[in-house]
Write a protein that holds these residues in place. Sequence first.
Motif, PDB file in Angstrom:
ATOM      1  N   LYS A  62       0.846  -1.189   0.000  1.00 56.65           N
ATOM      2  CA  LYS A  62       0.000   0.000   0.000  1.00 56.65           C
ATOM      3  C   LYS A  62       0.886   1.246   0.000  1.00 56.65           C
ATOM      4  O   LYS A  62       1.921   1.265   0.668  1.00 56.65           O
ATOM      5  CB  LYS A  62      -0.865   0.046   1.261  1.00 56.65           C
ATOM      6  CG  LYS A  62      -1.847  -1.054   1.404  1.00 56.65           C
ATOM      7  CD  LYS A  62      -2.638  -0.819   2.672  1.00 56.65           C
ATOM      8  CE  LYS A  62      -3.422  -2.026   3.068  1.00 56.65           C
ATOM      9  NZ  LYS A  62      -4.085  -1.824   4.358  1.00 56.65           N
ATOM     10  N   PRO A  63       0.460   2.298  -0.685  1.00 56.43           N
ATOM     11  CA  PRO A  63       1.245   3.543  -0.619  1.00 56.43           C
ATOM     12  C   PRO A  63       1.052   4.224   0.736  1.00 56.43           C
ATOM     13  O   PRO A  63      -0.060   4.282   1.265  1.00 56.43           O
ATOM     14  CB  PRO A  63       0.658   4.383  -1.750  1.00 56.43           C
ATOM     15  CG  PRO A  63      -0.690   3.826  -1.996  1.00 56.43           C
ATOM     16  CD  PRO A  63      -0.636   2.382  -1.619  1.00 56.43           C
ATOM     17  N   SER A  70       7.327   9.660   0.614  1.00 53.37           N
ATOM     18  CA  SER A  70       6.330   8.651   0.300  1.00 53.37           C
ATOM     19  C   SER A  70       7.028   7.347  -0.046  1.00 53.37           C
ATOM     20  O   SER A  70       8.177   7.336  -0.469  1.00 53.37           O
ATOM     21  CB  SER A  70       5.440   9.106  -0.853  1.00 53.37           C
ATOM     22  OG  SER A  70       6.207   9.280  -2.017  1.00 53.37           O
ATOM     23  N   GLY A  71       6.305   6.263   0.149  1.00 50.33           N
ATOM     24  CA  GLY A  71       6.853   4.942  -0.137  1.00 50.33           C
ATOM     25  C   GLY A  71       5.731   3.932  -0.101  1.00 50.33           C
ATOM     26  O   GLY A  71       4.550   4.280  -0.177  1.00 50.33           O
ATOM     27  N   TYR A  72       6.085   2.678   0.026  1.00 48.98           N
ATOM     28  CA  TYR A  72       5.122   1.591   0.042  1.00 48.98           C
ATOM     29  C   TYR A  72       5.402   0.666   1.216  1.00 48.98           C
ATOM     30  O   TYR A  72       6.554   0.485   1.608  1.00 48.98           O
ATOM     31  CB  TYR A  72       5.192   0.773  -1.252  1.00 48.98           C
ATOM     32  CG  TYR A  72       4.584   1.472  -2.436  1.00 48.98           C
ATOM     33  CD1 TYR A  72       3.252   1.280  -2.758  1.00 48.98           C
ATOM     34  CD2 TYR A  72       5.335   2.325  -3.226  1.00 48.98           C
ATOM     35  CE1 TYR A  72       2.681   1.921  -3.835  1.00 48.98           C
ATOM     36  CE2 TYR A  72       4.778   2.978  -4.313  1.00 48.98           C
ATOM     37  CZ  TYR A  72       3.447   2.768  -4.612  1.00 48.98           C
ATOM     38  OH  TYR A  72       2.877   3.403  -5.680  1.00 48.98           O
TER      39      TYR A  72
END
Length: 97
Positions: A62-63, A70-72
Amino acid sequence: MKNARDIIVRPVITERTSEFIDQQKYVFEVNLKANKTQIKQAIETIFKVKVVNVNTLRVPAKPKRYGRHSGYTSEWKKAFVTLAPDSKPLEFFEASV
């Protein structure tokens, strides 16, 4: 993946999964590359129980954001394990209920 402890990562204990304990269904996070046969053999080896059914699903990444970064999250695999009716319940889950 020769060792059973390499296949089973951790149990998933949530409010929803604790409702499955009455039906002798347990939820585990497993290795992404493990198949149903390996998961069944690992559970039977570790807990000394008889497994009837194994259902698996992949939980997608999920982001996520933290400020301007930002990342996952990591992708992982979940296994729903159903024990035989004559099998003993897993003590690990009984203590948490």
